[in-house]
Scaffold this active site. Structure first.
Site, PDB file in Angstrom:
ATOM      1  CB  CYS A  69      17.321  -7.376   1.031  1.00 20.23           C
ATOM      2  SG  CYS A  69      18.565  -6.573  -0.005  1.00 20.23           S
ATOM      3  NE  ARG A  78      10.907  -4.982  -6.759  1.00 19.49           N
ATOM      4  CZ  ARG A  78      10.350  -6.175  -6.899  1.00 19.49           C
ATOM      5  NH1 ARG A  78      11.087  -7.188  -7.339  1.00 19.49           N
ATOM      6  NH2 ARG A  78       9.082  -6.368  -6.612  1.00 19.49           N
ATOM      7  CD  GLU A 114      13.215  -4.687 -13.787  1.00 21.16           C
ATOM      8  OE1 GLU A 114      12.102  -5.225 -13.706  1.00 21.16           O
ATOM      9  OE2 GLU A 114      14.242  -5.184 -13.307  1.00 21.16           O
ATOM     10  CG  HIS A 126      11.631  -8.842 -12.933  1.00 17.38           C
ATOM     11  ND1 HIS A 126      11.767  -7.575 -12.434  1.00 17.38           N
ATOM     12  CD2 HIS A 126      11.107  -9.579 -11.908  1.00 17.38           C
ATOM     13  CE1 HIS A 126      11.328  -7.531 -11.176  1.00 17.38           C
ATOM     14  NE2 HIS A 126      10.931  -8.742 -10.853  1.00 17.38           N
TER      15      HIS A 126
END
Length: 322
Positions: free
Chosen positions: A198, A227, A256, A288
């Site tokens: 989400c 995220r 991050e 990521h």
């Protein structure tokens, strides 16, 4: 000639964008991130191209307008780092879908690796240690996976899980057909594996917190490829210490921005929470990279450049962020 300032440029991105670039766009590639200290690098440009860890707050946007920039082109789907209320006369566009397969497949890769401990087996056999002690996993078949967010990526992940014979339950504010939806607490309570897909909003910030960890199965595995701030990192460390879950796979981390995409191997990391997570044997952290496939990079470049040309040449706001 359209002039574009490309911030936080990495070699794999530059290669992809050069394949799709045309003579009507001149791109200035810069390795540094966009923030209040570097915004002047966009001087003389019509467009700024930004990524997930650039800082695009009110101060930066105000300066961009003074520099004559007309468009902020996000080369990603998420835009929580962009202050929409401060856009003013600036317009913003994004890449809403580049490769949902890439992210969904990486989420499953994290789950499979944590469950069957293939990363540990690889390190052992490199040292000719062929012991199987401590490498036991569980069958995915028949287990319950909870998927939070059933957009393109979430639905792709669901398809993969169904291919393994898993039972799928999900939560989303906008349900899709053919999926068994439950409330969030039920999902966290009943799932053997939980995967987050989400966006980050005020409502989803720290969606996984101390209370949610408390109701999870202590045999559960949590995966986050969306995220970082969806998960309260301090609460996560506490939950791992207290053995409230079996393992966690993270492709994102809420702090991050100072580390991910960079080589920090020669530095002392001054983030104690990140240090703890990396040191834990049941945490698998990737930087990521869930989006990082050849197909996704190509789609990002093509869509971003098309967004820029459509606005600058024709006045069309394709994939506008409002």
């Amino acid at each position: 000639m359209i002039k574009m300032a490309f911030f936080d440029a990495k070699p794999y991105e530059v290669e992809a964008f050069k394949k799709w670039s045309t003579d009507d766009i001149q791109i200035r590639y810069m390795e540094h991130k966009l923030n209040a200290q570097t915004v002047d690098s966009a001087k003389g440009c019509d467009v700024v191209c930004a990524f997930v860890n650039d800082t695009i707050d009110g101060e930066v946007l105000e300066e961009l307008q003074k520099l004559g920039v007309k468009l902020v082109a996000m080369r990603c789907a998420g835009y929580n780092n962009l202050d929409l209320k401060a856009l003013g006369d600036l317009k913003a566009v994004r890449v809403p879908a580049y490769s949902p397969h890439a992210v969904a497949e990486h989420a499953m890769a994290l789950l499979l690796t944590l469950n069957r401990k293939t990363h540990k087996a690889y390190n052992r056999t490199r040292e000719f240690n062929f012991s199987l002690n401590g490498l036991t996993g569980v069958d995915l078949y028949g287990k319950t996976v909870g998927v939070v967010g059933t957009g393109r990526i979430g639905r792709m992940f669901i398809d993969i899980c169904r291919g393994f014979g898993m039972k799928v339950i999900a939560y989303d504010m906008y349900p899709a057909e053919g999926i068994d939806y439950v409330d969030l607490d039920t999902l966290f309570r009943e799932s053997d594996f939980i995967s987050l897909h989400c966006p980050l909003t005020d409502e989803t910030h720290h969606l996984v917190d101390e209370k949610r960890f408390a109701i999870m199965k202590d045999s559960a595995i949590l995966i986050n490829t969306s995220r970082g701030a969806l998960v309260d990192s301090v609460a996560l460390v506490e939950a791992l210490w207290n053995k409230q879950l079996r393992a966690v796979g993270l492709d994102v981390y809420e702090e991050e921005a100072n580390y991910f995409f960079e080589d920090c191997s020669g530095e002392i990391i001054d983030d104690a929470t990140l240090q703890l997570l990396v040191s834990m044997p049941n945490v698998l952290l990737t930087s990521h990279q869930a989006f990082l496939t050849e197909e996704a990079l190509s789609n990002i470049a093509e869509t971003t450049l098309n967004n820029v040309k459509e606005f600058m040449l024709n006045g069309n706001l394709v994939n506008e962020i409002k």
